[in-house]
Design an enzyme around this catalytic site. Structure first.
Site, PDB file in Angstrom:
ATOM      1  N   GLY A  42      23.489 -46.197 -67.517  1.00  0.00           N
ATOM      2  CA  GLY A  42      23.552 -45.247 -68.637  1.00  0.00           C
ATOM      3  C   GLY A  42      22.481 -45.586 -69.664  1.00  0.00           C
ATOM      4  N   HIS A  43      22.410 -46.865 -70.046  1.00  0.00           N
ATOM      5  CA  HIS A  43      21.391 -47.292 -71.011  1.00  0.00           C
ATOM      6  C   HIS A  43      19.981 -47.075 -70.452  1.00  0.00           C
ATOM      7  CE1 HIS A  43      24.826 -50.136 -72.151  1.00  0.00           C
ATOM      8  NE2 HIS A  43      24.600 -49.483 -73.282  1.00  0.00           N
TER       9      HIS A  43
ATOM     10  N   LYS B 243      27.840 -39.540 -73.790  1.00  0.00           N
ATOM     11  CA  LYS B 243      29.082 -40.258 -73.488  1.00  0.00           C
ATOM     12  C   LYS B 243      29.834 -40.527 -74.802  1.00  0.00           C
ATOM     13  CE  LYS B 243      31.364 -44.238 -72.001  1.00  0.00           C
ATOM     14  NZ  LYS B 243      31.715 -44.756 -73.292  1.00  0.00           N
ATOM     15  N   ASP B 244      29.062 -40.879 -75.841  1.00  0.00           N
ATOM     16  CA  ASP B 244      29.635 -41.088 -77.176  1.00  0.00           C
ATOM     17  C   ASP B 244      29.312 -39.847 -78.006  1.00  0.00           C
ATOM     18  OD1 ASP B 244      30.542 -43.971 -76.926  1.00  0.00           O
ATOM     19  OD2 ASP B 244      28.468 -44.111 -76.285  1.00  0.00           O
TER      20      ASP B 244
ATOM     21  N   SER C 208      29.703 -50.515 -70.806  1.00  0.00           N
ATOM     22  CA  SER C 208      29.681 -51.986 -70.836  1.00  0.00           C
ATOM     23  C   SER C 208      31.106 -52.521 -70.721  1.00  0.00           C
ATOM     24  CB  SER C 208      29.054 -52.480 -72.140  1.00  0.00           C
ATOM     25  OG  SER C 208      27.793 -51.874 -72.321  1.00  0.00           O
TER      26      SER C 208
HETATM   27  P1  AMP Z   1      26.333 -48.955 -76.433  1.00  0.00           P
HETATM   28  O1  AMP Z   1      25.575 -50.141 -75.918  1.00  0.00           O
HETATM   29  O2  AMP Z   1      27.653 -48.759 -75.795  1.00  0.00           O
HETATM   30  O3  AMP Z   1      26.356 -48.898 -77.937  1.00  0.00           O
HETATM   31  O4  AMP Z   1      25.486 -47.683 -75.980  1.00  0.00           O
HETATM   32  C1  AMP Z   1      24.140 -47.542 -76.349  1.00  0.00           C
HETATM   33  C2  AMP Z   1      23.726 -46.127 -76.057  1.00  0.00           C
HETATM   34  O5  AMP Z   1      23.872 -45.870 -74.655  1.00  0.00           O
HETATM   35  C3  AMP Z   1      24.590 -45.093 -76.784  1.00  0.00           C
HETATM   36  O6  AMP Z   1      23.772 -44.039 -77.249  1.00  0.00           O
HETATM   37  C4  AMP Z   1      25.530 -44.643 -75.702  1.00  0.00           C
HETATM   38  O7  AMP Z   1      26.023 -43.333 -75.910  1.00  0.00           O
HETATM   39  C5  AMP Z   1      24.631 -44.694 -74.479  1.00  0.00           C
HETATM   40  N1  AMP Z   1      25.422 -44.768 -73.251  1.00  0.00           N
HETATM   41  C6  AMP Z   1      26.437 -45.631 -72.999  1.00  0.00           C
HETATM   42  N2  AMP Z   1      26.981 -45.360 -71.789  1.00  0.00           N
HETATM   43  C7  AMP Z   1      26.297 -44.306 -71.284  1.00  0.00           C
HETATM   44  C8  AMP Z   1      26.396 -43.551 -70.084  1.00  0.00           C
HETATM   45  N3  AMP Z   1      27.301 -43.823 -69.151  1.00  0.00           N
HETATM   46  N4  AMP Z   1      25.531 -42.523 -69.903  1.00  0.00           N
HETATM   47  C9  AMP Z   1      24.607 -42.222 -70.849  1.00  0.00           C
HETATM   48  N5  AMP Z   1      24.464 -42.903 -72.004  1.00  0.00           N
HETATM   49  C10 AMP Z   1      25.298 -43.928 -72.231  1.00  0.00           C
END
Ligand code: AMP
Length: 275
Positions: free
Chosen positions: A36-37, A149-150, A186
């Site tokens: 995703g990231h 996703k968020d 994560s």
């Molecule tokens: P986080 O590390 O969870 O704060 O996520 C960092 C970025 O990655 C945020 O913009 C999330 O929305 C995005 N993100 C997390 N999981 C996914 C996913 N499965 N698909 C797309 N983007 C994601």
């Protein structure tokens, strides 16, 4: 790939790139990176001359100490994979580096108050806004990339960008999923094998709701089903722009289903466009 731990160093590097006329893309993350990231980083690489990815587990956005303490950390692997992806700069700051000299600016995010994440994670979005304000001041990106996703966070960031007159573009990127439909996260690292396969019910429910003639009663059935596996916090149909609850589907152009719940002490969120 350049690794910066301090904002002064990061700013120096960015101004060198800017003086050559290069555009800067920004991907904020909390690490434990997954596909995703990387989809965000890849898109940012396509649309900008250089990409900064931050890895920072932001303490101000956690409303539960145990969630913060248990947040997975795979930073060495994250760096390797970012390098393979072609990311040029990684920013891995300390809490002091991010927050020293912080000026908290008032932001009206009342549209999310009392709703979904705004209700279940009090103070969460205030923390997200605080950290992004700092990052945007340091990096001044041309484009910043956020996962749908968020989705609620995405709306808050768009609001931040408008109210703070940020200038750069906020880009929303589609959710990357496992083969089972489970959104990559994560936090999935903390799921047992059994719970991971049970969690596929979230996406199955989204599909059932989307395909149902009577979507509102499909939500009720899904709530019951998911409730057998999850400690369900919400499964709501909401307007995709205002987050108002939907009771008459014809009255809305853009409708999404939003889910949050805990399984085996791991809190998962997801959402899906229904209309
Ligand atoms: P986080 O590390 O969870 O704060 O996520 C960092 C970025 O990655 C945020 O913009 C999330 O929305 C995005 N993100 C997390 N999981 C996914 C996913 N499965 N698909 C797309 N983007 C994601």
């Amino acid at each position: 790939m350049l690794i910066c731990h301090h904002k002064t160093e990061l700013r120096t590097q960015l101004s060198k790139l800017r003086s050559k006329g290069m555009s800067i893309g920004f991907v904020p993350t909390m690490g434990a990176l997954h596909e995703g990231h990387f989809s965000l980083v890849k898109r940012a690489l396509k649309e900008n001359d250089a990409v900064v990815c931050s890895i920072f587990v932001n303490p101000t956005q956690f409303n539960e100490a145990s969630d913060f303490e248990n947040y997975p950390n795979t930073v060495e692997l994250d760096k390797e994979k970012l390098q393979e992806t072609g990311c040029q700069i990684v920013y891995i700051p300390s809490v002091e580096d991010v927050y020293e000299n912080e000026e908290i600016k008032p932001l009206d995010i009342s549209f999310i108050e009392g709703k979904m994440e705004g209700k279940h994670r009090p103070g969460h979005f205030e923390g997200v806004v605080r950290v992004l304000n700092q990052f945007f001041k340091i990096i001044e990106p041309d484009k910043s990339y956020f996962g749908l996703k968020d989705y609620q966070q995405f709306l808050v960031v768009k609001e931040l960008s408008i109210q703070m007159n940020l200038g750069g573009e906020i880009v929303g990127c589609e959710t990357v999923r496992e083969d089972s439909g489970l959104a990559k996260s994560s936090r999935n690292l903390r799921l047992s094998e059994e719970d991971r396969s049970k969690a596929a019910i979230i996406f199955q429910s989204f599909q059932s709701i989307k395909n149902a003639e009577d979507k509102l009663s499909s939500v009720l059935k899904s709530k019951q089903k998911i409730g057998q596996e999850f400690d369900l916090e919400y499964l709501d149909l909401r307007d995709g722009e205002t987050l108002q609850e939907v009771s008459n589907l014809d009255a809305h152009q853009h409708i999404r289903a939003f889910f949050a719940g805990k399984i085996g002490n791991v809190r998962l969120i997801d959402n899906f466009r229904i209309k």
